[in-house]
Design an enzyme around this catalytic site. Structure first.
Site, PDB file in Angstrom:
ATOM      1  CB  SER A  14      -0.923  -0.011   1.222  1.00  0.00           C
ATOM      2  OG  SER A  14      -0.151  -0.074   2.389  1.00  0.00           O
ATOM      3  CB  THR A 190      10.937  -8.142 -12.023  1.00  0.00           C
ATOM      4  OG1 THR A 190      11.412  -9.479 -12.145  1.00  0.00           O
ATOM      5  CG2 THR A 190      11.875  -7.183 -12.713  1.00  0.00           C
ATOM      6  CD  GLN A 194       8.502 -12.342 -12.583  1.00  0.00           C
ATOM      7  OE1 GLN A 194       8.212 -13.523 -12.647  1.00  0.00           O
ATOM      8  NE2 GLN A 194       9.758 -11.925 -12.617  1.00  0.00           N
ATOM      9  CE  LYS A 225      13.549 -11.254 -14.587  1.00  0.00           C
ATOM     10  NZ  LYS A 225      14.615 -11.182 -13.575  1.00  0.00           N
ATOM     11  CB  VAL A 243       9.552  13.274  -8.109  1.00  0.00           C
ATOM     12  CG1 VAL A 243      10.184  12.891  -9.411  1.00  0.00           C
ATOM     13  CG2 VAL A 243       8.100  12.812  -8.035  1.00  0.00           C
ATOM     14  CB  CYS A 383     -12.977  24.911  11.275  1.00  0.00           C
ATOM     15  SG  CYS A 383     -14.642  24.250  11.427  1.00  0.00           S
ATOM     16  CG  HIS A 509     -12.758  23.385   6.624  1.00  0.00           C
ATOM     17  ND1 HIS A 509     -11.719  22.876   7.372  1.00  0.00           N
ATOM     18  CD2 HIS A 509     -13.870  23.226   7.360  1.00  0.00           C
ATOM     19  CE1 HIS A 509     -12.202  22.424   8.524  1.00  0.00           C
ATOM     20  NE2 HIS A 509     -13.503  22.620   8.542  1.00  0.00           N
ATOM     21  CD  GLU A 511      -8.969  23.614   5.150  1.00  0.00           C
ATOM     22  OE1 GLU A 511      -9.293  24.823   5.134  1.00  0.00           O
ATOM     23  OE2 GLU A 511      -9.293  22.827   6.062  1.00  0.00           O
TER      24      GLU A 511
HETATM   25  N1  GLN Z   1     -15.141  20.936  16.541  1.00  0.00           N
HETATM   26  C1  GLN Z   1     -15.647  22.135  15.935  1.00  0.00           C
HETATM   27  C2  GLN Z   1     -17.106  21.995  15.538  1.00  0.00           C
HETATM   28  O1  GLN Z   1     -17.598  20.905  15.363  1.00  0.00           O
HETATM   29  C3  GLN Z   1     -14.786  22.555  14.771  1.00  0.00           C
HETATM   30  C4  GLN Z   1     -14.760  21.580  13.627  1.00  0.00           C
HETATM   31  C5  GLN Z   1     -13.605  21.773  12.665  1.00  0.00           C
HETATM   32  O2  GLN Z   1     -12.594  22.391  13.008  1.00  0.00           O
HETATM   33  N2  GLN Z   1     -13.709  21.198  11.471  1.00  0.00           N
HETATM   34  O3  GLN Z   1     -17.789  22.963  15.365  1.00  0.00           O
END
Ligand code: GLN
Length: 538
Positions: A14, A190, A194, A225, A243, A383, A509, A511
């Site tokens: 994995s 290898t 295989q 091979k 990389v 959050c 969030h 991100e």
């Molecule tokens: N624990 C917090 C809530 O449920 C913040 C959740 C989080 O940071 N994703 O509101």
């Protein structure tokens, strides 16, 4: 054109990076003009990874439609700049749940419900949902786990059936394996590959393309091979060498001809060149930074960077955009105390306080925020990080002694973060938080408004608790600006401190929406503020 299917399986071990190979192949096909999406099938029994501890499975990635999914979906979105959804991540738990629900409704009345055909039919349907939507020319399906695992068998069997139904040119298998170097023998080996191809064949599947993960170049005779023993053409033996950055993998796969071999197998044209201009411009900036900054990431999963995958990747996108290399320093919130906080934070150009759940490490987060606030260090709270900033401000500026969140201290007198009304009756944990994309209205003239350059935004959420509206007035009067709210409910989404050079907390969030093609504006602005602080300090 009829949708074509590519299945990515893994053998030998994995963690070989199936998700990155799938995303890189998708990127190359997209760069040639194909409409591509990627799906992940996970062989565990949880309905989704939402209830999994990050130690088990890394970050839980949230999609626009509020699905809690595997972190590989984050890679798919970051590489392709195309949204995924619940349909892109299916677990064994979800497959069984829907078959059992159908059984209870009487849909199979009179029949014995079995792995074949009922479970495999459900898997095949889930694989084809994306293909039948007419939105994609090619669907890449990554099968989680390693071939030979008991729990992967129904998936492998479903792929065999689909390939038989759709025809060899419409569904192919890319098999990822490991070619290890044995130091004692001084040789690349290898045999594990295989064996894993043989295991695949025992289940009726033939590998069409072999992608071999290796730490050094595969010589020509070794490729020959592998081709001979594994029943693939030599051009279909692709090396995937280690990389420094995952963002190099699409170019490496292009050099190895992975996309060409795949298109050839699928009977699709492959004579044009993929357009990777934008991608390569990003790589160019990423690899040639003009500056270097240090950003602290305060959280409780510091041993496990996968727990903060999307945040770390968003920093890479924002760093490239600002032509700056970001050294992220992980700071364990549990071990931050009054004596150590200065030592651990004073050299940083900025600090991000991470999302999270539960009581562990929250006092450390609050201490960090107090230091950041009083020392004018750029701050981004996400959050739980935003919630802790509200608590810190309530306690130390607005005079609400021992203010807290209902999540950690249900009995606290000043619960400045509390449970949403519609969450109060919920007892089940899975899939019941405020999830997915929600609108947020930004206050004109605020920092957040300036950053986004518009008043209405939409961002993804994953939380149960909220800024408690009862405290809005006193906290505002003490100098906290609530600069973003949900237009329907009035819930506070963004806070900032106008008295501080750069202090922003967001309930959502950001991100999750940062991609190579679209670095997130909030991360870009935060990194810029950190860079400016560093330059001004000199
Ligand atoms: N624990 C917090 C809530 O449920 C913040 C959740 C989080 O940071 N994703 O509101």
């Amino acid at each position: 054109m009829e949708t074509k299917y590519i299945f990515v399986t893994g053998g030998v071990s994995s963690s070989l990076g199936k998700g990155i190979i799938a995303a890189s192949l998708a990127k190359l096909l997209q760069a040639r003009g194909y409409r591509v999406t990627i799906q992940k099938l996970d062989p565990y029994i949880n309905i989704d990874p939402g209830t999994l501890n990050p130690y088990e499975h890394g970050e839980c990635f949230v999609t626009e439609d509020g699905a809690e999914t595997d972190l590989d979906l984050g890679h798919y979105e970051r590489f392709l700049n195309v949204y995924t959804s619940q349909a892109n991540n299916v677990t064994t738990g979800r497959i069984y749940q829907s078959v059992i629900e159908k059984e209870r409704r009487g849909e199979f009345l009179g029949k014995t419900v079995q792995v074949i055909p009922h479970i495999t039919n459900e898997i095949k349907n889930r694989i084809q949902i994306l293909g039948k939507s007419n939105e994609y020319d090619i669907v890449i399906t990554e099968i989680g786990g390693t071939v030979g695992d008991i729990e992967s068998l129904p998936y492998i069997e479903s792929v065999r059936q689909l390939q038989w139904e759709l025809g060899d040119n419409n569904a192919i298998v890319v098999h990822l394996t490991l070619v290890p170097f044995l130091a004692a023998a001084g040789e690349l080996k290898t045999k594990p590959t295989q064996h894993s191809v043989k295991t695949l064949m025992e289940s009726g599947l033939k590998a069409d393309v072999l992608v071999c993960r290796t730490d050094r170049d595969l010589p020509d005779d070794l490729r020959q091979k592998l081709a001979l023993f594994c029943n693939v053409k030599k051009e279909a033996v692709i090396q995937s060498i280690d990389v420094p950055t995952i963002y190099d993998v699409p170019n490496l796969m292009l050099l190895e001809g992975l996309d060409r071999v795949v298109l050839k197998k699928l009977n699709l044209p492959y004579d044009n060149q993929p357009n990777l201009e934008q991608w390569n411009a990003f790589l160019q900036r990423h690899k040639n930074p003009k500056n270097r900054i240090k950003i602290g990431l305060v959280g409780k999963y510091v041993e496990l960077p996968d727990a903060y995958k999307s945040i770390l990747e968003a920093f890479i996108h924002a760093g490239a955009q600002n032509e700056v290399k970001i050294d992220v320093e992980m700071i364990h919130s549990e071990y931050l105390d009054k004596d150590s906080v200065e030592d651990k934070l004073k050299h940083l150009d900025g600090v991000l306080v991470a999302p999270g759940f539960g009581e562990r490490g929250i006092e450390g987060k609050i201490l960090a925020i107090e230091y950041i606030r009083t020392h004018n260090i750029p701050f981004l709270g996400i959050c739980l990080g935003m919630q802790m900033a509200v608590i810190e401000f309530a306690r130390h500026v607005a005079g609400f002694e021992n203010a807290s969140s209902q999540e950690m201290h249900p009995e606290a007198l000043y619960r400045v973060i509390s449970l949403m009304e519609n969450q109060k009756k919920i007892t089940e944990k899975g899939g019941t938080m405020r999830l997915g994309a929600w609108d947020c209205q930004l206050e004109k003239g605020s920092k957040i408004h300036e950053i986004y350059g518009k008043t209405m935004i939409s961002e993804r959420h994953r939380h149960r608790y909220e800024f408690n509206d009862e405290f809005r007035k006193p906290l505002q009067e003490a100098g906290l600006l609530c600069s973003g709210t949900n237009p329907e409910t009035g819930l506070v989404e963004v806070i900032e401190l106008p008295s501080h050079p750069w202090f922003v907390g967001v309930q959502y969030h950001p991100e999750y929406k940062s991609t190579v093609a679209n670095p997130h504006p909030l991360f870009v602005a935060f990194v810029k503020a950190c860079l400016e602080r560093k330059i001004n300090k000199k």
